[in-house]
Design an enzyme around this catalytic site. Sequence first.
Site, mmCIF file in Angstrom:
data_model
loop_
_atom_site.group_PDB
_atom_site.id
_atom_site.type_symbol
_atom_site.label_atom_id
_atom_site.label_comp_id
_atom_site.label_asym_id
_atom_site.label_seq_id
_atom_site.Cartn_x
_atom_site.Cartn_y
_atom_site.Cartn_z
ATOM 1 N N LYS A 10 20.216 -6.915 19.574
ATOM 2 C CA LYS A 10 21.084 -5.846 19.068
ATOM 3 C C LYS A 10 21.145 -4.668 20.055
ATOM 4 C CE LYS A 10 20.343 -7.069 14.185
ATOM 5 N NZ LYS A 10 20.137 -6.556 12.801
ATOM 6 N N TYR A 50 28.338 -10.656 8.905
ATOM 7 C CA TYR A 50 27.648 -9.847 7.898
ATOM 8 C C TYR A 50 28.381 -9.864 6.551
ATOM 9 C CZ TYR A 50 24.106 -8.102 11.141
ATOM 10 O OH TYR A 50 23.033 -7.996 12.006
ATOM 11 N N PHE A 58 25.566 0.515 3.107
ATOM 12 C CA PHE A 58 25.203 0.758 4.507
ATOM 13 C C PHE A 58 26.114 0.031 5.496
ATOM 14 C CE2 PHE A 58 22.502 -2.786 3.034
ATOM 15 C CZ PHE A 58 22.819 -3.764 3.981
ATOM 16 N N ARG A 86 12.361 -16.625 12.971
ATOM 17 C CA ARG A 86 12.195 -15.666 11.863
ATOM 18 C C ARG A 86 10.761 -15.144 11.802
ATOM 19 N NH1 ARG A 86 16.829 -13.612 9.318
ATOM 20 N NH2 ARG A 86 15.436 -13.086 7.609
ATOM 21 N N ARG A 103 10.046 -7.014 15.496
ATOM 22 C CA ARG A 103 10.508 -5.804 14.812
ATOM 23 C C ARG A 103 9.377 -4.805 14.609
ATOM 24 N NH1 ARG A 103 14.537 -8.974 10.567
ATOM 25 N NH2 ARG A 103 16.473 -8.642 11.717
ATOM 26 N N ASN A 113 16.879 -2.806 14.118
ATOM 27 C CA ASN A 113 15.721 -3.697 14.055
ATOM 28 C C ASN A 113 15.738 -4.816 15.115
ATOM 29 O OD1 ASN A 113 17.720 -5.266 12.968
ATOM 30 N ND2 ASN A 113 16.792 -5.507 10.946
ATOM 31 N N HIS A 116 18.746 -10.217 15.572
ATOM 32 C CA HIS A 116 19.199 -11.067 14.465
ATOM 33 C C HIS A 116 18.686 -12.475 14.733
ATOM 34 C CE1 HIS A 116 21.722 -13.284 11.663
ATOM 35 N NE2 HIS A 116 21.900 -14.142 12.654
ATOM 36 N N GLU A 127 26.549 -20.194 12.407
ATOM 37 C CA GLU A 127 26.512 -19.011 13.275
ATOM 38 C C GLU A 127 26.685 -19.400 14.744
ATOM 39 O OE1 GLU A 127 22.967 -16.816 12.237
ATOM 40 O OE2 GLU A 127 23.866 -16.095 10.364
#
Length: 144
Positions: A10, A50, A58, A86, A103, A113, A116, A127
């Site tokens: 990110k 998303y 948010f 993950r 993170r 964070n 992804h 994805e």
Amino acid sequence: MIERTLVLLKPDCIADRHCGDVISRFEASGLEIVGCKMMLLANEVLAEHYAHVMDRPFYPELKSFMQSSPVIALALSGENAVALVRDLMGPTDSRKAPKGTIRGDFGKDTMVNVVHGSDSPENAVLELKRFFAERELFEFTAKR
Ligand code: UDP
Ligand code: MG
């Protein structure tokens, strides 16, 4: 089982110059890069990516954060790649993520964070299709 999963580095990861650290953790855990590109996320791609949080209050802030700079999209391959990524990421809220997770070590809060990672093998397939054309994905097995 050998799986592929989607990772996004990110904007905060790039701005804070943690891309190398983060990629090192994936590689040290046995994952290999089978796709990589830097991209500005278009509105449509972000809305699909998303979709599950689009109705949350948010979302506008998340959208501007995710479009504040390019992101780096990675396709990673390896044994149980989805769950492994993950685990290495830690939970969504960086403040609650244990030290030693990506993170927990590099993130700021719930939104900012670092990374992804796809949350299931089914979503990983969807994805990867969203972010990569088939010709942009490679397999490196047994070439060492
Ligand atoms: N997010 C946020 N506030 C929240 C929950 C999520 O800003 O309360 C952002 C955050 O950047 C997160 C992304 O939306 O990574 C997607 O949320 P998801 O629940 O899928 O979390 P993840 O799978 O990334 O841990
Ligand atoms: Mg998610």
